[in-house]
Design a protein around this motif. Sequence first.
Motif, short mmCIF file in Angstrom:
data_model
loop_
_atom_site.label_atom_id
_atom_site.label_comp_id
_atom_site.label_asym_id
_atom_site.label_seq_id
_atom_site.Cartn_x
_atom_site.Cartn_y
_atom_site.Cartn_z
N PHE A 143 0.81 -1.22 0.00
CA PHE A 143 0.00 0.00 0.00
C PHE A 143 0.85 1.27 0.00
CE2 PHE A 143 -2.66 -3.32 1.82
CZ PHE A 143 -3.82 -3.18 1.08
N VAL A 144 2.17 1.11 -0.20
CA VAL A 144 3.05 2.28 -0.29
C VAL A 144 3.13 2.69 -1.75
CG1 VAL A 144 5.36 3.19 0.11
CG2 VAL A 144 4.38 1.51 1.71
N PRO A 145 2.55 3.83 -2.15
CA PRO A 145 2.47 4.17 -3.58
C PRO A 145 3.79 4.64 -4.18
CG PRO A 145 1.48 5.91 -2.25
CD PRO A 145 1.84 4.80 -1.31
N GLU A 146 4.65 5.29 -3.38
CA GLU A 146 5.89 5.83 -3.92
C GLU A 146 6.94 4.72 -4.04
OE1 GLU A 146 6.65 8.76 -5.18
OE2 GLU A 146 4.55 9.32 -4.94
N LYS A 147 7.50 4.60 -5.23
CA LYS A 147 8.44 3.51 -5.52
C LYS A 147 9.67 3.55 -4.63
CE LYS A 147 11.37 1.72 -9.22
NZ LYS A 147 11.84 1.92 -10.61
N GLU A 148 10.29 4.74 -4.46
CA GLU A 148 11.53 4.84 -3.71
C GLU A 148 11.30 4.54 -2.23
OE1 GLU A 148 14.54 5.02 -4.99
OE2 GLU A 148 13.46 4.89 -6.90
N GLU A 149 10.19 5.02 -1.68
CA GLU A 149 9.88 4.72 -0.29
C GLU A 149 9.64 3.22 -0.11
OE1 GLU A 149 6.54 5.71 3.18
OE2 GLU A 149 6.50 6.78 1.26
N GLN A 150 8.93 2.64 -1.07
CA GLN A 150 8.67 1.21 -1.00
C GLN A 150 9.97 0.41 -1.06
OE1 GLN A 150 7.00 -1.20 -4.35
NE2 GLN A 150 5.14 -1.17 -3.08
N LYS A 151 10.89 0.82 -1.96
CA LYS A 151 12.18 0.14 -2.06
C LYS A 151 12.97 0.24 -0.77
CE LYS A 151 14.82 0.70 -5.64
NZ LYS A 151 15.55 1.35 -6.76
N ALA A 152 12.96 1.42 -0.15
CA ALA A 152 13.71 1.61 1.10
C ALA A 152 13.16 0.73 2.22
CB ALA A 152 13.67 3.08 1.49
N ARG A 153 11.84 0.70 2.35
CA ARG A 153 11.23 -0.11 3.41
C ARG A 153 11.39 -1.60 3.12
NH1 ARG A 153 5.43 2.64 4.70
NH2 ARG A 153 5.23 0.69 5.87
N ARG A 154 11.35 -1.97 1.86
CA ARG A 154 11.57 -3.37 1.50
C ARG A 154 12.98 -3.80 1.85
NH1 ARG A 154 13.93 -6.39 -2.43
NH2 ARG A 154 12.81 -8.26 -3.16
N LYS A 155 13.95 -2.93 1.59
CA LYS A 155 15.35 -3.25 1.87
C LYS A 155 15.56 -3.51 3.36
CE LYS A 155 20.04 -1.39 1.46
NZ LYS A 155 20.86 -0.21 1.07
N VAL A 156 14.95 -2.66 4.18
CA VAL A 156 15.08 -2.84 5.63
C VAL A 156 14.48 -4.17 6.06
CG1 VAL A 156 14.31 -1.95 7.88
CG2 VAL A 156 15.14 -0.37 6.12
N LEU A 157 13.30 -4.49 5.52
CA LEU A 157 12.62 -5.73 5.90
C LEU A 157 13.41 -6.95 5.45
CD1 LEU A 157 10.20 -7.08 7.19
CD2 LEU A 157 8.94 -6.77 5.05
N LEU A 158 13.98 -6.90 4.24
CA LEU A 158 14.77 -8.02 3.74
C LEU A 158 16.02 -8.21 4.59
CD1 LEU A 158 15.34 -10.25 1.69
CD2 LEU A 158 16.31 -8.51 0.16
N GLU A 159 16.66 -7.11 4.98
CA GLU A 159 17.86 -7.22 5.82
C GLU A 159 17.52 -7.85 7.17
OE1 GLU A 159 19.28 -3.24 5.93
OE2 GLU A 159 20.40 -3.41 4.03
#
Length: 727
Positions: free
Chosen positions: A257-273
């Motif tokens: 539900f995060v519409p902005e691509k860069e914000e989504q990428k940043a949050r995804r990176k944290v979760l994957l780490e």
Amino acid sequence: MMYRTEISLEGRTLSLEAGRVARAADGAAWVRYGDTVVLVTAVASKQPREGVDFFPLTVDYQERAYAAGKIPGGFFKREGRPHEKETLTSRLIDRPIRPLFPKGYHQDVQIIATVLSADQENDPDVLAVIGASAALSISPIPFQGPIGCVRIGRLEGKLVVNPTYAQLDASDLDVVLAGTAPAVVMVEGGAREVPEEAMLEALQHGHRTLQAIIQMQHDLARQMGVQKPAFVPPPVDAALVARVEEHCRSRIRELAFVPEKEEQKARRKVLLEEALALVAQGPEAGRIQLQVTEIFEELEKQEMRRLILSQGRRADGRTTTQVRPITCEIGVLPRTHGSALFTRGQTQALATTTLGTSEDEQRMDDLEGESFKRFMLHYNFPPFSVGEVKFMRGASRRDIGHGALAERAIQTVLPGKEEFPYTVRIVSDILESNGSSSMATVCGASLSLMDAGVPVKAAVAGVAMGLVKEGETAVVLTDIQGLEDHLGDMDFKVAGTRKGVTSIQMDIKIQGITDAIMRQALTQARAARMEVLDSMDRAIAKPRQALSPYAPRIISFKIPVDKIREVIGPGGKVIRAIVDQTGVKIDIEDDGTVAIASVDESAAQKAMEIIGKIVEVPEVGKVYLGKVVKITDFGAFVEILPGTDGLLHISQISQERIKRVEDVLKEGDEVTVKVIEVDKSGKIRLSRRELLKDAAEKAGGPPVASGGSEPAESEGRHRGGKKPSAR
């Protein structure tokens, strides 16, 4: 031992052979259609590649110059780096076979297709796809084929399978289709504004036709007694899956539900780490972390697809048929000939148009022969467009493929050379990307052409369609973004005008799609295209009336073919003199078409006037300002047009009788004369006396008695002398 199978296709024999050549390869197929022959080999590494989460497939298509009885040009007389056709065909082979390998198969596989003979009638690209499928089907490599491949054309409304090059020139459709027995797996091609229903009919006809090609490969494998070993994918650690799912699934749902691509990428990176930190470090850490990454991506895929299938909702909140917000800007660059900035969602393309002369045409030297290309579209995908840091090593295969797709979409609407004698180059630089950058390129290119004043027939827009399919449930998505492309099942790009389709490309990640899905995708794509075209029309609805002041002006006209030599002159002396005098560029075609190019329009007009005088045919009664080039005792030869002399007899020089020509004229004088006769042999007689007489009468003066009669000996010299009309 050699094995062979064949069928008749459109009156020509298509044959497959194996067992005679390239026997060290895991699979090798010798494909012949007409007199075109392609050898395709397939080889897999003995061990899987460690530390990868993708299928390492490499496809290389190469054309040998000897196949067409040619020696490569240039200093090095051997084939060099792949040219554009080879790169595009390599992609054409890769795309339909890649989804037909089992998940978890990580051995390196290399397909090499080599054109050995080219008959100048049948394109070898389709044969290369068939050969790749056949080579894999008779090898121990776990390929879930075979597939068939055909090209479909349409002549006067009738569909034609595998049309020849000559037939394609007259065809309004050129589509390559690949598929398994139950479904289509790849589509690539272009059309001249063909309606969607006609396009679907062509795809259905192609799929029916390729069934016989699939059966050929089954027959060949049966002859050879092929028994493929079963492939067992690496086992999945259920406990590891449970740990990652427990920690990540709910938060992955939030990411959707995060519409902005860069914000989504940043949050995804944290979760994957965080997920990677769950596993212990040690000698097996690298392998386990790779498994964690695969599990994480699978969870992403499941959640994205669940949201679409159960709620009809996409990651950015759109409905399944909704197009992202669009902005169109034109004339954004001050010194280019045409420019446009097209933005759709978080995808942005800057398209620029440059106009040149025939000297800027691209020379193509393929197996089909030498040709010249006057329209080029180049696509660039710099790493900053997706927020990455990468080496820039020139155009990638993807760049070349996307450029070719957009070029095909635009080609149909361009004016002919007779109407618009320019070479046109469009460059699309992707400034931001979140899916469908090739279709943004089509839209930006169309806008920039109109901004440049190119008289295109219509605006062209493109939209990429996606698919999420689970069992019998399938949802087609309009205008997919990057995540939907990555985690979905299809990328179906359709470009065209309001009238019909001009370019189409389909890639899938599953083992085929049905006619019903294709029909729905084409229908949704048309509705979305109309919406995009509406947005584009609001920016610019038709081409500008005038070219950019920085674009060259080209004046095009025709001269008699027998006058070409006179314009060029001995060793190019005449045409070089015109260029030096005016500063223009001049091109002359064999049919007498002359194109004069210059940024200075007055210089182009001056060059045209000079050429006009060279090729002009003197007319009786017409007045010319000429130059005396030779004095004789019976008159003067006057050059009235470049390279064209006429005789001004001594009796026609003055209203009064004169004894010597030199009493009135000398070489180099400019004199106004009138053509009074052009005889059958082309000799021209001039008069100055008649002009003087006319002038005197207009002034109200009495007519003056004419001069004496023409001496017989003078006439004799004239008739026996040099022909005055061709110095």
